[in-house]
Write an enzyme that holds these catalytic residues in place. Structure first.
Site, PDB file in Angstrom:
ATOM      1  N   GLY A  33       0.813  -1.209   0.000  1.00 20.89           N
ATOM      2  CA  GLY A  33       0.000   0.000   0.000  1.00 20.89           C
ATOM      3  C   GLY A  33       0.847   1.260   0.000  1.00 20.89           C
ATOM      4  O   GLY A  33       2.015   1.218  -0.400  1.00 20.89           O
ATOM      5  N   HIS A  39       4.366   2.129  -8.032  1.00 21.15           N
ATOM      6  CA  HIS A  39       3.399   1.025  -7.962  1.00 21.15           C
ATOM      7  C   HIS A  39       2.408   1.113  -9.127  1.00 21.15           C
ATOM      8  O   HIS A  39       2.055   0.099  -9.728  1.00 21.15           O
ATOM      9  CB  HIS A  39       2.588   1.101  -6.657  1.00 21.15           C
ATOM     10  CG  HIS A  39       3.393   0.942  -5.407  1.00 21.15           C
ATOM     11  ND1 HIS A  39       3.572   1.964  -4.502  1.00 21.15           N
ATOM     12  CD2 HIS A  39       4.062  -0.120  -4.903  1.00 21.15           C
ATOM     13  CE1 HIS A  39       4.298   1.526  -3.482  1.00 21.15           C
ATOM     14  NE2 HIS A  39       4.619   0.273  -3.707  1.00 21.15           N
ATOM     15  N   GLN A  63       7.829  -9.104   7.816  1.00 24.84           N
ATOM     16  CA  GLN A  63       9.034  -8.549   7.200  1.00 24.84           C
ATOM     17  C   GLN A  63       9.520  -7.273   7.875  1.00 24.84           C
ATOM     18  O   GLN A  63      10.423  -6.612   7.369  1.00 24.84           O
ATOM     19  CB  GLN A  63       8.824  -8.353   5.696  1.00 24.84           C
ATOM     20  CG  GLN A  63       7.860  -7.252   5.287  1.00 24.84           C
ATOM     21  CD  GLN A  63       7.633  -7.244   3.789  1.00 24.84           C
ATOM     22  OE1 GLN A  63       6.919  -8.082   3.244  1.00 24.84           O
ATOM     23  NE2 GLN A  63       8.244  -6.290   3.083  1.00 24.84           N
TER      24      GLN A  63
HETATM   25  O1  PAF Z   1       8.014  -4.650  -1.912  1.00 22.81           O
HETATM   26  C1  PAF Z   1       7.045  -4.719  -1.112  1.00 22.81           C
HETATM   27  O2  PAF Z   1       6.212  -3.818  -1.023  1.00 22.81           O
HETATM   28  C2  PAF Z   1       6.903  -5.946  -0.223  1.00 22.81           C
HETATM   29  O3  PAF Z   1       8.137  -6.418   0.182  1.00 22.81           O
HETATM   30  C3  PAF Z   1       6.060  -7.071  -0.869  1.00 22.81           C
HETATM   31  C4  PAF Z   1       6.722  -7.617  -2.107  1.00 22.81           C
HETATM   32  C5  PAF Z   1       4.682  -6.532  -1.211  1.00 22.81           C
HETATM   33  C6  PAF Z   1       5.898  -8.218   0.118  1.00 22.81           C
HETATM   34  O4  PAF Z   1       5.260  -7.814   1.278  1.00 22.81           O
END
Ligand code: PAF
Length: 292
Positions: A33, A39, A63
């Site tokens: 997001g 994006h 993460q």
């Molecule tokens: O690059 C990101 O935004 C994140 O690491 C991903 C690939 C959506 C995984 O949570």
């Protein structure tokens, strides 16, 4: 107008099954997001390749290295959905953390080699979290194509290795980093920069580009890397976490340009950590020759 949102795997699979019955090909663009032009460009590229495009929005707790960082991560779901509508994305998948990782969840996907070093050295567990969630998103969406930005080059190569190793039937499509006019790679972290920091920020990209050009012309690697570090610091960055030359395909450290390579760096500008990378080709284009 905004893009339709589904929140559960069951709803997602129902939509995907309908698309499959009509013979449509499907792409996924995984995101956390806080969507920016980078994006949206991934989603636009995906629309050129596939009949249906799913953007996923999940702020993946696995993460993050600190609870404070996770809590501070921007959550802008309705703005994100509104930004995706004019682009033409077909579906926004916004799973819940409790559904993604229900009580008893016990599996970790770990891509050895690719998850260590570079960002992995400074963010323990980060890439296991990325690999685990991306594997889940690929399996949940059943997409044919996945679009990833080259800005997060270590993540891209790790995901490609995982797909190959686990025989996941998806094609990972790398997309060049999208940059501001002054060269700064787009990142959701750029909004944290003060005006003074923002004016310094593009120096990371310009130093990497100049260094890559010198390396491609045969300049010695270690002195060039030391010079690049010094240039980033003297521009106003407070710390260079890493600045390394790696083989492009396997991300192994290399000491000479004997194969396609990448120059990758992470550096702190005030309280903001920025990453960037550039390709170092064996045939790096040199400046146009001046005919006398
Ligand atoms: O690059 C990101 O935004 C994140 O690491 C991903 C690939 C959506 C995984 O949570």
């Amino acid at each position: 107008m905004s893009v339709p949102i589904v929140r559960t795997v069951a709803e997602l699979r129902t939509v995907v099954a309908g698309w499959r019955r009509s013979g449509a090909s499907i792409a996924v663009v995984p995101t956390m997001g806080a969507l920016h032009k980078g994006h949206l460009s991934l989603a636009r590229t995906a629309l050129q390749k596939a009949d249906r495009v799913i953007v996923t929005l999940f702020v993946n707790p696995k993460q993050f290295n600190s609870a404070a960082d996770l809590a501070a991560y921007p959550r802008t779901e309705s703005e994100d959905a509104a930004k995706l509508a004019p682009v033409g994305a077909h579906l926004l998948y916004v799973p819940d953390a409790a559904d993604m990782y229900p009580a008893g969840f016990a599996t970790t996907v770990s891509v050895s080699g690719f998850s260590e070093g570079l960002c992995g050295a400074f963010r323990p567990g980060h890439f296991d979290g990325v690999a685990t969630v991306v594997a889940k998103l690929f399996l949940q969406t059943g997409a044919d194509f996945a679009f990833f930005g080259e800005k997060d080059f270590q993540q891209l190569q790790l995901v490609r290795r995982m797909v190959q190793d686990l025989d996941i039937p998806i094609t990972v499509v790398p997309c060049p980093a999208v940059r501001e006019a002054d060269g700064l790679a787009l990142s959701s972290r750029n909004v944290r920069l003060s005006p003074a920091e923002r004016s310094v920020a593009p120096k990371l990209a310009s130093v990497l580009l100049e260094t890559a050009e010198q390396l491609a012309r045969g300049s010695p690697v270690l002195p060039m890397l030391a010079k690049a570090r010094a240039a980033i610091l003297s521009a106003g960055y407070r710390e260079v976490e890493y600045l390394e030359l790696r083989g492009e395909a396997d991300l192994q450290p290399i000491a000479s340009i004997d194969r396609p390579a990448r120059l990758l760096a992470a550096a702190w500008l005030g309280e903001t950590r920025l990453i960037d990378n550039v390709k170092v080709s064996l045939t790096f284009p040199v400046a146009a020759k001046v005919h006398g």
